[in-house]
Design an enzyme around this catalytic site. Structure first.
Site, PDB file in Angstrom:
ATOM      1  N   ASP A  45       0.844  -1.192   0.000  1.00  0.00           N
ATOM      2  CA  ASP A  45       0.000   0.000   0.000  1.00  0.00           C
ATOM      3  C   ASP A  45       0.884   1.248   0.000  1.00  0.00           C
ATOM      4  O   ASP A  45       1.475   1.598   1.021  1.00  0.00           O
ATOM      5  CB  ASP A  45      -0.914  -0.003   1.232  1.00  0.00           C
ATOM      6  CG  ASP A  45      -1.864   1.178   1.204  1.00  0.00           C
ATOM      7  OD1 ASP A  45      -2.836   1.120   0.435  1.00  0.00           O
ATOM      8  OD2 ASP A  45      -1.615   2.165   1.917  1.00  0.00           O
ATOM      9  N   TYR A  50       3.654   9.904   0.472  1.00  0.00           N
ATOM     10  CA  TYR A  50       4.610   9.273   1.395  1.00  0.00           C
ATOM     11  C   TYR A  50       6.063   9.565   0.969  1.00  0.00           C
ATOM     12  O   TYR A  50       6.998   9.283   1.711  1.00  0.00           O
ATOM     13  CB  TYR A  50       4.397   7.756   1.481  1.00  0.00           C
ATOM     14  CG  TYR A  50       3.021   7.322   1.952  1.00  0.00           C
ATOM     15  CD1 TYR A  50       2.143   8.208   2.586  1.00  0.00           C
ATOM     16  CD2 TYR A  50       2.588   6.009   1.770  1.00  0.00           C
ATOM     17  CE1 TYR A  50       0.887   7.799   3.001  1.00  0.00           C
ATOM     18  CE2 TYR A  50       1.329   5.595   2.193  1.00  0.00           C
ATOM     19  CZ  TYR A  50       0.477   6.492   2.800  1.00  0.00           C
ATOM     20  OH  TYR A  50      -0.764   6.079   3.201  1.00  0.00           O
ATOM     21  N   LYS A  75      -2.038   6.224  -4.171  1.00  0.00           N
ATOM     22  CA  LYS A  75      -3.115   7.191  -3.887  1.00  0.00           C
ATOM     23  C   LYS A  75      -2.776   8.559  -4.477  1.00  0.00           C
ATOM     24  O   LYS A  75      -1.617   8.993  -4.426  1.00  0.00           O
ATOM     25  CB  LYS A  75      -3.298   7.333  -2.369  1.00  0.00           C
ATOM     26  CG  LYS A  75      -3.351   6.010  -1.641  1.00  0.00           C
ATOM     27  CD  LYS A  75      -3.652   6.155  -0.157  1.00  0.00           C
ATOM     28  CE  LYS A  75      -3.412   4.841   0.560  1.00  0.00           C
ATOM     29  NZ  LYS A  75      -1.987   4.564   0.872  1.00  0.00           N
ATOM     30  N   HIS A 108      -6.812  10.008  -2.169  1.00  0.00           N
ATOM     31  CA  HIS A 108      -6.246   9.884  -0.825  1.00  0.00           C
ATOM     32  C   HIS A 108      -7.136  10.481   0.274  1.00  0.00           C
ATOM     33  O   HIS A 108      -7.296   9.904   1.342  1.00  0.00           O
ATOM     34  CB  HIS A 108      -4.850  10.519  -0.781  1.00  0.00           C
ATOM     35  CG  HIS A 108      -3.973   9.959   0.295  1.00  0.00           C
ATOM     36  ND1 HIS A 108      -2.623   9.775   0.142  1.00  0.00           N
ATOM     37  CD2 HIS A 108      -4.255   9.516   1.540  1.00  0.00           C
ATOM     38  CE1 HIS A 108      -2.121   9.263   1.260  1.00  0.00           C
ATOM     39  NE2 HIS A 108      -3.090   9.099   2.117  1.00  0.00           N
TER      40      HIS A 108
END
Ligand code: A2P
Length: 280
Positions: A45, A50, A75, A108
Site C-alpha cells: 500500500d 509518502y 493514492k 487519498h
C-alpha cells in the site's frame, strides 16, 4: 481465514497489505519492502505523498517477485485533484514505482465542504480521470481513502465505475461503524490503516490478556481481528522481525466472544483524523 478477498469487479486482493506511510526513502525503505515480500506479503500500500515511491518500486524490483503475483496500491494526493492533474499524477506515480499498471488507485482524501464549495464537482472530476485510466487498463480497481458516507454518496451517484475500496483508520477502539456499514451495504471493501493504532493500542492490558490466550502478540491479535471483521489490515513496520510477525496471522482464530469483546473496546489512541476538519 482466506488469504484473498474478492472486490466488486471480481479481482482478488490479498487480505493483509503492507503499509508504507513513514517508511523512509532510501536503503531502510527498500529493505523493508524486500523483507515484506520475502516473508509472504503480496499487497503493498503506497501513496505519492509518502515521498518514498521510488524506494518502494526498487524494493519490489529487488525482491524478484513476478508482477502478476503482487497487488500494488497508490493514492492521488490532495494537491493533484481534478481531471488533467490526476492523469499527470498517476503517470508520475507509475514512473516512481517503476510499474506499468496499478492494481488499485485511491483518492487519498475527499475534497470536502470544509475547504471547497464545489467539493462534489472536484471529487467527480478526479474520479472521472481515474475511470479513464481504468478503462485503458492502467488500473485494475478504483477506490477512495478516508471518505465518510456523506462524501461517498454523491460520488457513487455519478460514478460510471463504482468504487471497489474505501481505506479508513481502523483498529480496536476506533472502528468507524457507520462508515463500515455504509461500505458493506454498497459492496465496497474496507481497508484499515493503522491497524495497531500507530502502535498505541499495543500496551492495552485487555488486549494483552486476550493475545496471550492464543499465544500471539497484541499486534497479531489486532491484525487478525480486522481480518475476521472482513477489513483488510495494512500494518506497517520497518523492523524485519515485526514485518514477519505481522504477517503470521493465518494460523489462529479469535473466538466469537473475544472478537465481540474487542469490538466493544473504548478508544485506545490512534490518529482519529476527521476529513471534515483537516486543512490539507
Ligand atoms: P516500527 O516501524 O519501528 O517497527 P500502525 O500500522 O498501526 O500505524 O502502527 C505502526 C507503528 O507500530 C510503527 O511505529 C511500528 O514501528 C510499530 N509496529 C509495527 N508492528 C509492530 C509489532 N509487531 N510490534 C510492536 N510494534 C509494531
Amino acid at each position: 481465514m482466506q488469504k484473498y478477498f474478492k472486490l466488486n469487479n471480481d479481482i482478488k486482493i490479498p487480505s493483509v497489505g503492507f503499509g508504507t506511510w513513514q517508511t523512509p526513502d532510501g536503503e531502510t525503505g527498500i529493505n523493508a519492502i524486500k523483507v515484506a515480500i520475502e516473508n509472504g506479503y503480496k499487497h503493498i500500500d503506497a501513496a505519492a505523498i509518502y515521498a518514498n515511491e521510488k524506494s518502494v518500486g526498487t524494493g519490489i524490483k529487488l525482491s524478484g517477485i513476478a508482477r502478476e503475483d503482487l497487488f500494488v496500491t497508490s493514492k492521488l494526493w490532495n494537491t493533484e485533484r481534478g481531471y488533467e492533474t490526476t492523469l499527470k499524477a498517476f503517470e508520475k506515480t507509475l514512473q516512481d514505482l517503476q510499474l506499468d499498471y496499478l492494481d488499485l488507485y485511491l483518492i487519498h482524501w475527499p475534497a470536502t465542504a470544509y475547504q471547497f464549495s464545489d467539493w462534489k464537482e472536484i471529487n467527480a472530476a478526479t474520479w472521472s480521470a481515474m475511470e479513464k485510466l481504468y478503462s485503458e487498463g492502467k488500473i485494475r480497481a478504483l477506490g477512495l481513502s478516508i471518505f465518510l458516507p456523506h462524501h461517498l454518496e454523491p460520488l457513487i451517484e455519478n460514478a460510471k465505475i463504482k468504487p471497489s475500496v474505501n481505506q479508513i483508520e481502523y483498529h480496536p477502539g476506533f472502528m468507524q461503524n457507520d462508515c463500515v456499514k455504509f461500505c458493506n451495504d454498497n459492496n465496497i471493501q474496507v481497508e484499515g490503516w493503522s491497524p495497531l493504532g500507530r502502535g498505541e493500542v499495543l500496551n492495552n492490558e485487555i488486549l494483552k490478556e486476550i493475545a496471550l490466550k492464543y499465544n500471539k502478540s497484541v499486534a497479531q491479535l489486532c491484525i487478525r481481528w480486522a481480518l475476521q471483521n472482513k477489513v483488510i489490515p495494512l500494518p506497517k513496520s520497518i523492523t524485519p522481525n515485526r514485518i514477519k510477525e505481522n504477517f503470521d496471522v493465518y494460523d489462529f482464530e479469535i473466538s466469537e466472544s473475544d472478537r465481540i469483546l474487542i469490538n466493544q473496546m473504548d478508544n485506545l489512541g490512534g490518529s482519529g483524523l476527521n476529513p471534515d476538519s483537516i486543512d490539507f
